[in-house]
Write a protein that holds these residues in place. Structure first.
Motif, PDB file in Angstrom:
ATOM      1  N   GLY A  22     -13.414   9.376  -1.965  1.00  0.00           N
ATOM      2  CA  GLY A  22     -13.010   8.003  -2.368  1.00  0.00           C
ATOM      3  C   GLY A  22     -13.215   6.974  -1.445  1.00  0.00           C
ATOM      4  N   GLY A  23     -13.618   7.130  -0.226  1.00  0.00           N
ATOM      5  CA  GLY A  23     -14.143   6.298   0.872  1.00  0.00           C
ATOM      6  C   GLY A  23     -14.672   6.999   2.255  1.00  0.00           C
ATOM      7  N   TYR A  65       0.865  -1.263  -0.117  1.00  0.00           N
ATOM      8  CA  TYR A  65       0.144   0.001   0.012  1.00  0.00           C
ATOM      9  C   TYR A  65       0.835   1.172   0.097  1.00  0.00           C
ATOM     10  CZ  TYR A  65       1.032   0.970   4.928  1.00  0.00           C
ATOM     11  OH  TYR A  65       1.630   1.168   6.142  1.00  0.00           O
ATOM     12  N   HIS A  66       0.300   2.580  -0.588  1.00  0.00           N
ATOM     13  CA  HIS A  66       1.122   3.504  -0.269  1.00  0.00           C
ATOM     14  C   HIS A  66       0.471   4.744  -0.011  1.00  0.00           C
ATOM     15  CE1 HIS A  66       0.227   4.409  -4.476  1.00  0.00           C
ATOM     16  NE2 HIS A  66       0.159   3.069  -4.674  1.00  0.00           N
ATOM     17  N   LEU A  67       1.150   5.701   0.783  1.00  0.00           N
ATOM     18  CA  LEU A  67       0.722   7.138   1.059  1.00  0.00           C
ATOM     19  C   LEU A  67       1.650   8.095   0.446  1.00  0.00           C
ATOM     20  CD1 LEU A  67      -1.219   8.613   3.203  1.00  0.00           C
ATOM     21  CD2 LEU A  67       0.715   8.763   4.409  1.00  0.00           C
ATOM     22  N   ASN A  68       0.921   8.818  -0.571  1.00  0.00           N
ATOM     23  CA  ASN A  68       1.705   9.952  -1.176  1.00  0.00           C
ATOM     24  C   ASN A  68       1.045  11.332  -0.992  1.00  0.00           C
ATOM     25  OD1 ASN A  68       3.307   8.020  -2.698  1.00  0.00           O
ATOM     26  ND2 ASN A  68       1.400   7.597  -3.986  1.00  0.00           N
ATOM     27  N   GLY A  69       2.046  12.301  -0.803  1.00  0.00           N
ATOM     28  CA  GLY A  69       1.687  13.774  -0.754  1.00  0.00           C
ATOM     29  C   GLY A  69       1.175  14.110  -2.044  1.00  0.00           C
ATOM     30  N   SER A  70       0.416  15.116  -2.071  1.00  0.00           N
ATOM     31  CA  SER A  70      -0.315  15.683  -3.233  1.00  0.00           C
ATOM     32  C   SER A  70      -0.270  17.547  -2.910  1.00  0.00           C
ATOM     33  CB  SER A  70      -1.550  15.326  -3.704  1.00  0.00           C
ATOM     34  OG  SER A  70      -2.030  15.841  -4.698  1.00  0.00           O
ATOM     35  N   LEU A 123      -8.359  25.408  -6.965  1.00  0.00           N
ATOM     36  CA  LEU A 123      -9.195  24.147  -7.385  1.00  0.00           C
ATOM     37  C   LEU A 123      -9.200  23.021  -6.170  1.00  0.00           C
ATOM     38  CD1 LEU A 123      -8.905  24.098 -11.032  1.00  0.00           C
ATOM     39  CD2 LEU A 123     -10.568  25.080 -10.022  1.00  0.00           C
ATOM     40  N   LEU A 124      -7.949  22.645  -6.017  1.00  0.00           N
ATOM     41  CA  LEU A 124      -8.032  21.383  -5.098  1.00  0.00           C
ATOM     42  C   LEU A 124      -6.812  21.513  -4.158  1.00  0.00           C
ATOM     43  CD1 LEU A 124      -8.892  18.504  -4.975  1.00  0.00           C
ATOM     44  CD2 LEU A 124      -7.124  17.712  -6.562  1.00  0.00           C
ATOM     45  N   GLY A 125      -7.044  21.546  -3.020  1.00  0.00           N
ATOM     46  CA  GLY A 125      -6.092  21.837  -1.897  1.00  0.00           C
ATOM     47  C   GLY A 125      -5.363  20.482  -1.786  1.00  0.00           C
ATOM     48  N   PRO A 126      -3.982  20.869  -0.953  1.00  0.00           N
ATOM     49  CA  PRO A 126      -3.080  20.015  -0.928  1.00  0.00           C
ATOM     50  C   PRO A 126      -3.399  18.816   0.077  1.00  0.00           C
ATOM     51  CG  PRO A 126      -2.524  21.954   0.328  1.00  0.00           C
ATOM     52  CD  PRO A 126      -3.738  22.325  -0.534  1.00  0.00           C
ATOM     53  N   GLY A 127      -2.679  17.898  -0.104  1.00  0.00           N
ATOM     54  CA  GLY A 127      -3.181  16.605   0.976  1.00  0.00           C
ATOM     55  C   GLY A 127      -2.446  15.467   0.691  1.00  0.00           C
ATOM     56  N   PHE A 128      -3.142  14.314   0.869  1.00  0.00           N
ATOM     57  CA  PHE A 128      -2.539  12.992   0.837  1.00  0.00           C
ATOM     58  C   PHE A 128      -3.496  12.022   0.117  1.00  0.00           C
ATOM     59  CE2 PHE A 128      -0.630  15.306   4.183  1.00  0.00           C
ATOM     60  CZ  PHE A 128       0.605  15.098   4.201  1.00  0.00           C
ATOM     61  N   THR A 129      -2.868  11.148  -0.601  1.00  0.00           N
ATOM     62  CA  THR A 129      -3.781  10.002  -1.395  1.00  0.00           C
ATOM     63  C   THR A 129      -3.108   8.533  -0.407  1.00  0.00           C
ATOM     64  OG1 THR A 129      -2.315   9.662  -3.193  1.00  0.00           O
ATOM     65  CG2 THR A 129      -4.339  11.186  -3.279  1.00  0.00           C
ATOM     66  N   LEU A 130      -4.126   7.787  -0.326  1.00  0.00           N
ATOM     67  CA  LEU A 130      -3.875   6.475   0.484  1.00  0.00           C
ATOM     68  C   LEU A 130      -4.480   5.369  -0.847  1.00  0.00           C
ATOM     69  CD1 LEU A 130      -2.589   4.639   2.979  1.00  0.00           C
ATOM     70  CD2 LEU A 130      -4.825   5.356   3.950  1.00  0.00           C
ATOM     71  N   THR A 131      -3.503   4.694  -0.989  1.00  0.00           N
ATOM     72  CA  THR A 131      -3.741   3.755  -1.983  1.00  0.00           C
ATOM     73  C   THR A 131      -3.511   2.206  -1.517  1.00  0.00           C
ATOM     74  OG1 THR A 131      -3.273   5.027  -4.010  1.00  0.00           O
ATOM     75  CG2 THR A 131      -3.650   2.731  -4.404  1.00  0.00           C
ATOM     76  N   ALA A 134      -8.819  -3.475  -2.756  1.00  0.00           N
ATOM     77  CA  ALA A 134      -7.455  -3.449  -3.252  1.00  0.00           C
ATOM     78  C   ALA A 134      -7.466  -2.571  -4.379  1.00  0.00           C
ATOM     79  CB  ALA A 134      -7.425  -5.100  -3.498  1.00  0.00           C
ATOM     80  N   GLY A 135      -6.209  -1.956  -4.432  1.00  0.00           N
ATOM     81  CA  GLY A 135      -6.206  -1.040  -5.625  1.00  0.00           C
ATOM     82  C   GLY A 135      -6.725   0.359  -5.702  1.00  0.00           C
ATOM     83  N   ALA A 136      -7.484   0.409  -4.884  1.00  0.00           N
ATOM     84  CA  ALA A 136      -8.398   1.695  -4.587  1.00  0.00           C
ATOM     85  C   ALA A 136      -7.649   2.794  -4.151  1.00  0.00           C
ATOM     86  CB  ALA A 136      -9.926   1.637  -4.166  1.00  0.00           C
ATOM     87  N   THR A 137      -8.222   3.964  -4.092  1.00  0.00           N
ATOM     88  CA  THR A 137      -7.628   5.261  -3.545  1.00  0.00           C
ATOM     89  C   THR A 137      -8.385   5.966  -2.527  1.00  0.00           C
ATOM     90  OG1 THR A 137      -5.759   5.257  -5.177  1.00  0.00           O
ATOM     91  CG2 THR A 137      -6.084   7.317  -3.766  1.00  0.00           C
TER      92      THR A 137
END
Length: 172
Positions: free
Chosen positions: A100-101, A51-56, A62-70, A123-126
């Protein structure tokens, strides 16, 4: 009592070749299964894989900064997985939204939030966690994932960051 010249009629038990072969045939799959069992299973933990956590940085306006967890490609991220976010260089890291969740966002302090999954991420979702901060402000956000007891993430990326300097934004 037997006489010396008499012949004994007792038969000693012997193993037939067929019996030995049946036993060997059944033991081979058991031995192969034991050899193929991963170390995580031996410890009783469920391995969620990579699994992975990424900064964005998001998109200005339009879209604030944050994180995605996949979630990894084969196992979902379980309910109770947490992401703890801490900020520096700013008095308040803003309000975080979840897309997304489903997850609860708890305010620990002006510069700290804890997000807890209330449903599994397939599985595979973010799932994404975004703040109302603008990347036109100077700040750093760091995030760390904690899996519930009984789970491990072999090959996972449990930490990420987002850093803005008024002009540039970088994320890992």
């Amino acid at each position: 009592m037997l006489k010396k010249d008499s012949v004994s009629t007792e038969v000693e038990p012997t193993l037939e070749r067929r019996t030995i072969m049946k036993g060997a045939a059944w033991s081979i799959p058991v031995i192969a299964l034991a050899v193929a069992t991963p170390a995580a299973a031996a410890s009783g933990d469920t391995d969620l894989g990579a699994y992975h956590l990424n900064g964005s940085c998001g998109t200005l306006g339009l879209l604030g900064p944050g994180f995605t967890l996949t979630a990894g490609p084969t196992e979902p991220l379980p309910i109770g997985t947490t992401v703890t976010i801490t900020g520096s260089g700013i008095a308040n890291i803003g309000v975080f939204s979840v897309t997304g969740g489903t997850a609860n966002v708890n305010v620990l302090s002006n510069t700290s939030r804890q997000i807890t999954l209330t449903s599994a991420v397939p599985a595979g979702a973010t799932i994404a966690f975004r703040t109302t901060l603008s990347i036109s402000v100077s700040f750093t956000l760091n995030a760390v994932t904690t899996l519930p007891s009984g789970f491990v993430g072999t090959g996972g990326k449990p930490a990420a960051s987002v850093s803005s300097t008024l002009i540039l934004c970088s994320a890992t």
